[in-house]
Design an enzyme around this catalytic site. Structure first.
Site, mmCIF file in Angstrom:
data_model
loop_
_atom_site.group_PDB
_atom_site.id
_atom_site.type_symbol
_atom_site.label_atom_id
_atom_site.label_comp_id
_atom_site.label_asym_id
_atom_site.label_seq_id
_atom_site.Cartn_x
_atom_site.Cartn_y
_atom_site.Cartn_z
ATOM 1 N N TYR A 107 0.744 -1.193 -0.044
ATOM 2 C CA TYR A 107 -0.009 0.033 0.054
ATOM 3 C C TYR A 107 0.873 1.099 0.046
ATOM 4 O O TYR A 107 1.540 1.767 0.863
ATOM 5 C CB TYR A 107 -0.846 -0.153 1.121
ATOM 6 C CG TYR A 107 -1.824 1.163 1.511
ATOM 7 C CD1 TYR A 107 -2.610 1.738 0.266
ATOM 8 C CD2 TYR A 107 -2.156 1.769 2.715
ATOM 9 C CE1 TYR A 107 -3.233 2.728 0.444
ATOM 10 C CE2 TYR A 107 -2.917 2.734 2.700
ATOM 11 C CZ TYR A 107 -3.659 3.386 1.684
ATOM 12 O OH TYR A 107 -4.286 4.519 1.528
ATOM 13 N N ASP A 144 -2.399 -1.484 -3.915
ATOM 14 C CA ASP A 144 -2.597 -0.215 -4.397
ATOM 15 C C ASP A 144 -1.355 0.579 -4.358
ATOM 16 O O ASP A 144 -0.736 1.041 -3.255
ATOM 17 C CB ASP A 144 -3.554 0.395 -3.144
ATOM 18 C CG ASP A 144 -3.857 1.892 -3.639
ATOM 19 O OD1 ASP A 144 -3.546 2.375 -4.619
ATOM 20 O OD2 ASP A 144 -4.643 2.309 -2.609
#
Length: 249
Positions: A107, A144
């Protein structure tokens, strides 16, 4: 081998949806981002769920806005020895060797509050991938990454000059990451599709209209990268602002 990566935007809010997704797809590996929970506050799989006992789970979070997780089917790995690269901060990356390949749930910071921290993290990620390649350790980076690699990865209605997530230095670091022997699986399998979006602003029905960004990736080194059979953004699933991305090797 089936991998799902998903920024759940809060595991407690999306837990039932995660169970539904996993029961339906039976993935070998699940990489989650933005779990927003400490391990003690993550709901357990319900006893009636077919998933109970089938997965080894590792939750890496503190209860804040960040946090990642790895959920690995027991048949895919006899152990779940999770490690974190030294550039990890705010509970943003966890990796484990699965089937002879190191898989990382990642992330990347958005960069809106601390853009330099985002660049440092991306630089650390690229260096880590380069070191893995030099050590002949296959790597799959899922998650992500908060960068749209090219203009086509942002819907024309969402493009703005100089916006974070699309700046040249960010894109250069993602390109450097891919150049460390990784395949951008989603793009490689659908090179002419300009609508491979994975995140949408949560207003004005933009998700339904598919007006979004492609910022969630599966980046895979050999032997997995060239063996990818499919990669899809599951836009119609769930209530997170991100779609799950599912890749099959």
């Amino acid at each position: 081998m089936k991998i799902i990566t998903w920024n759940v935007n809060g595991i407690r809010a999306r837990h039932a949806q995660l169970i539904d997704l996993m029961e339906r797809e039976q993935p070998d590996v699940v990489c989650l981002q933005e779990i927003k929970a400490s391990p003690a506050h993550v709901p357990e799989f319900p006893i009636h769920s077919s998933l109970a006992g089938d997965y080894r789970t590792y939750w890496h979070g503190s209860g804040g806005y960040s946090g990642v997780a790895l959920l690995v089917k027991r048949s895919a790995s006899t152990t779940l020895d999770v490690t974190h690269p030294e550039f990890d901060f705010e509970f943003r990356i966890a990796s484990a060797v699965i089937g002879g390949v190191r898989v990382a749930s990642t992330y990347v910071p958005n960069g809106g509050k601390d853009y330099d921290a985002k660049l440092r993290f991306l630089n650390g990620l690229a260096e880590w991938a380069e070191a893995s390649r030099a050590a002949n350790e296959p790597l799959v980076i899922c998650g992500d990454l908060n960068v749209a690699l090219a203009d086509r990865d942002i819907h024309p209605k969402e493009r703005k000059p100089g916006q974070i997530g699309a700046r040249p230095e960010e894109r250069a670091l993602i390109s450097r990451l891919i150049d460390a022997g990784l395949v951008d699986v989603g793009r490689a399998l659908d090179p002419d599709n300009d609508n491979l979006f994975t995140w949408w602003p949560p207003w004005r029905g933009l998700r339904q209209k598919n007006v979004g960004w492609r910022i969630d990736y599966v980046l895979a080194a050999a032997p997995w990268g060239p063996a990818a059979k499919s990669a899809v953004s599951m836009r119609e699933f769930g209530t997170s602002d991100h779609a799950p991305v599912m890749a099959v090797f």
